[in-house]
Write an enzyme that holds these catalytic residues in place. Sequence first.
Site, PDB file in Angstrom:
ATOM      1  N   ASP A  68       0.809  -1.448  -0.010  1.00 15.00           N
ATOM      2  CA  ASP A  68      -0.023  -0.097   0.005  1.00 15.00           C
ATOM      3  C   ASP A  68       0.825   1.091   0.152  1.00 15.00           C
ATOM      4  OD1 ASP A  68      -2.204  -1.622   0.114  1.00 15.00           O
ATOM      5  OD2 ASP A  68      -2.385  -1.527   2.181  1.00 15.00           O
ATOM      6  N   TYR A  69       0.192   2.282  -0.421  1.00 13.09           N
ATOM      7  CA  TYR A  69       0.584   3.642  -0.323  1.00 13.09           C
ATOM      8  C   TYR A  69       1.717   3.834   0.933  1.00 13.09           C
ATOM      9  CZ  TYR A  69       0.944   8.737  -1.476  1.00 13.09           C
ATOM     10  OH  TYR A  69       1.294   9.905  -1.812  1.00 13.09           O
TER      11      TYR A  69
END
Length: 239
Positions: free
Chosen positions: A101-102
């Site tokens: 994820d980011y």
Amino acid sequence: MERLQKIIANCGVCSRRKAENLIIEGKVKVNGVVVKELGTKVGEKDKIEVLGKVLEKQQPIYILLNKPRGVVTTVSDDKNRKTVVDLIDIEERIYPIGRLDYDTTGVLLLTNDGEFSNLMMHPRNEIDKVYVAKLNKKIEANDIKNLKSGVMIDNVKVKADRVKLRKVNSDGTCIVELTIHEGKNHQVKKMFLSLGYLVDKLKRERVAFLTVDNLKSGEYRNLTLKEVHQLYALANKNN
Ligand code: URA
């Protein structure tokens, strides 16, 4: 001589499975002739065309990145955010293996070898993905058991292979180590959320035997030939 589908996958065009489909569908030519037979062996000098494009032989590339927070795990982003590929200073086309994820940090592999990518990701090959999560509250012993026996996320039951409570902080939060073999979207966060815990921070600490201990955030290195062979051997052992 090597199998046609393996060569196509190794060139980074697509996965081996996709290559097999392209062959069956008659979209692959060898020396100008359509070949629909899976397992056809081809050599160095044969000219292979996939969907009308001549296959460029390329050197396989294997990179280990210490992914920083605030970078998307994709090759290009429609919102123009920085991608993990932007961090790697090479000409060749490579792509990330799986997704972080980011806001997730840690071990991320990138390659142009489709077969390697598939082997690392397929749950059947039992490649350890070890995550360290900071949770918003202390995890109950019973929930550690639940994670190991399986929890439902998106209507699918998923299990952690190992779970370990590493630390309870004085503010009531805790640090948990969780090992899985799959890589469903937001899997770790969803597994904890299914039991009522929020993940405040997430790091992938290890994939197989690879860690980012000697890499600063955003730094990367090539895998050694020995490491690549070991990873192939590890994945094929359970295959
Ligand atoms: N699981 C998640 O929830 N996020 C990641 O980035 C990786 C695994």
